[in-house]
Design an enzyme around this catalytic site. Structure first.
Site, PDB file in Angstrom:
ATOM      1  N   CYS A   8      11.993  -8.372  14.493  1.00 49.15           N
ATOM      2  CA  CYS A   8      10.820  -8.316  15.360  1.00 49.15           C
ATOM      3  C   CYS A   8      10.917  -9.458  16.363  1.00 49.15           C
ATOM      4  O   CYS A   8      12.013  -9.983  16.606  1.00 49.15           O
ATOM      5  CB  CYS A   8       9.522  -8.326  14.559  1.00 49.15           C
ATOM      6  SG  CYS A   8       9.227  -9.825  13.596  1.00 49.15           S
ATOM      7  N   ASN A  11       9.611 -13.080  13.894  1.00 48.90           N
ATOM      8  CA  ASN A  11      10.062 -13.154  12.493  1.00 48.90           C
ATOM      9  C   ASN A  11       9.062 -13.894  11.602  1.00 48.90           C
ATOM     10  O   ASN A  11       9.429 -14.580  10.646  1.00 48.90           O
ATOM     11  CB  ASN A  11      11.465 -13.788  12.372  1.00 48.90           C
ATOM     12  CG  ASN A  11      12.107 -13.610  11.002  1.00 48.90           C
ATOM     13  OD1 ASN A  11      12.836 -14.470  10.515  1.00 48.90           O
ATOM     14  ND2 ASN A  11      11.862 -12.496  10.343  1.00 48.90           N
ATOM     15  N   CYS A  13       5.633 -12.103  11.298  1.00 50.07           N
ATOM     16  CA  CYS A  13       4.648 -11.078  10.918  1.00 50.07           C
ATOM     17  C   CYS A  13       5.307  -9.796  10.402  1.00 50.07           C
ATOM     18  O   CYS A  13       5.282  -9.514   9.200  1.00 50.07           O
ATOM     19  CB  CYS A  13       3.750 -10.731  12.107  1.00 50.07           C
ATOM     20  SG  CYS A  13       2.782 -12.117  12.747  1.00 50.07           S
ATOM     21  N   ARG A  14       5.883  -8.994  11.303  1.00 53.03           N
ATOM     22  CA  ARG A  14       6.325  -7.653  10.928  1.00 53.03           C
ATOM     23  C   ARG A  14       7.643  -7.628  10.150  1.00 53.03           C
ATOM     24  O   ARG A  14       7.715  -7.008   9.076  1.00 53.03           O
ATOM     25  CB  ARG A  14       6.465  -6.772  12.190  1.00 53.03           C
ATOM     26  CG  ARG A  14       5.144  -6.486  12.858  1.00 53.03           C
ATOM     27  CD  ARG A  14       5.336  -5.930  14.249  1.00 53.03           C
ATOM     28  NE  ARG A  14       5.917  -6.932  15.145  1.00 53.03           N
ATOM     29  CZ  ARG A  14       6.283  -6.714  16.397  1.00 53.03           C
ATOM     30  NH1 ARG A  14       6.155  -5.495  16.899  1.00 53.03           N
ATOM     31  NH2 ARG A  14       6.780  -7.685  17.127  1.00 53.03           N
ATOM     32  N   SER A  15       8.681  -8.268  10.685  1.00 54.78           N
ATOM     33  CA  SER A  15       9.985  -8.138  10.001  1.00 54.78           C
ATOM     34  C   SER A  15      10.015  -8.832   8.638  1.00 54.78           C
ATOM     35  O   SER A  15      10.644  -8.306   7.721  1.00 54.78           O
ATOM     36  CB  SER A  15      11.155  -8.552  10.898  1.00 54.78           C
ATOM     37  OG  SER A  15      11.087  -9.886  11.290  1.00 54.78           O
ATOM     38  N   ASP A 124       2.095  -5.127  17.198  1.00 52.33           N
ATOM     39  CA  ASP A 124       2.306  -6.525  16.822  1.00 52.33           C
ATOM     40  C   ASP A 124       0.989  -7.138  16.319  1.00 52.33           C
ATOM     41  O   ASP A 124       0.075  -7.367  17.104  1.00 52.33           O
ATOM     42  CB  ASP A 124       2.825  -7.308  18.034  1.00 52.33           C
ATOM     43  CG  ASP A 124       3.358  -8.664  17.617  1.00 52.33           C
ATOM     44  OD1 ASP A 124       2.960  -9.157  16.549  1.00 52.33           O
ATOM     45  OD2 ASP A 124       4.189  -9.215  18.362  1.00 52.33           O
TER      46      ASP A 124
END
Ligand code: 4NP
Length: 154
Positions: A8, A11, A13-15, A124
């Site tokens: 993401c 690195n 939040c999402r990934s 995001d």
């Protein structure tokens, strides 16, 4: 060992959420000695940081470990190391292609694994604040990805 890298922007939040969720699913299916998971960001702002508190809270709620996870930036050698590189949104994918060695890389977009979802990118949560929505997409996307890896490589 089959290896998967989630990517993401930051690195945090999402990934990292995807990394932790995927590792948990791999463990539940008894495949930890066959598939490894990592995550990275295209940006460098958060290098060395733990996952965002919104991601930590979601993972805590689902009793999924993120122990020892720290943000890092994508590197050229990732393109030769990882079998699957999975981007959270379109800009992650285009930023990956700008990293030396990434021009020709095969990049999967998480939402391409979920063709029936209206959303075509993982939003995001650093900006939306909606970590639950991200969890739902990542959870279902990781199921599809794991099935695909088992079918293609194991
Ligand atoms: P992520 O979210 O890409 O899901 O980790 C973000 C985290 C930090 C920033 C942007 C997105 N940032 O601009 O610092």
């Amino acid at each position: 060992m089959i290896s998967v890298l989630f990517v993401c922007l930051g690195n945090i939040c999402r990934s990292p959420m995807a990394e932790a969720v995927m590792r948990s699913k791999i463990s539940q299916r008894g495949l930890s000695d066959k598939i490894s998971v990592d995550s990275a960001g295209t940006g460098d702002w958060h290098i060395g940081k733990t996952p965002h508190e919104g991601t930590r809270k979601l993972l805590d709620d689902f009793r999924i470990s993120y122990e020892g996870m720290r943000a890092r930036q994508v590197e050229s050698r990732d393109f030769s190391h990882f079998d699957y590189i999975v981007a959270m949104d379109d800009s992650n994918a285009s930023n990956l292609r700008k990293v030396p060695g990434g021009e020709e890389a095969e990049i999967v977009k998480l939402m391409d694994l979920l063709p029936n979802e209206k959303l075509r990118e993982v939003p995001d949560p650093y900006f939306t604040g909606n970590f639950e929505e991200v969890y739902r997409l990542i959870d279902t996307g990781c199921d599809v990805l794991l099935d695909r890896i088992v079918k293609e490589k194991l």
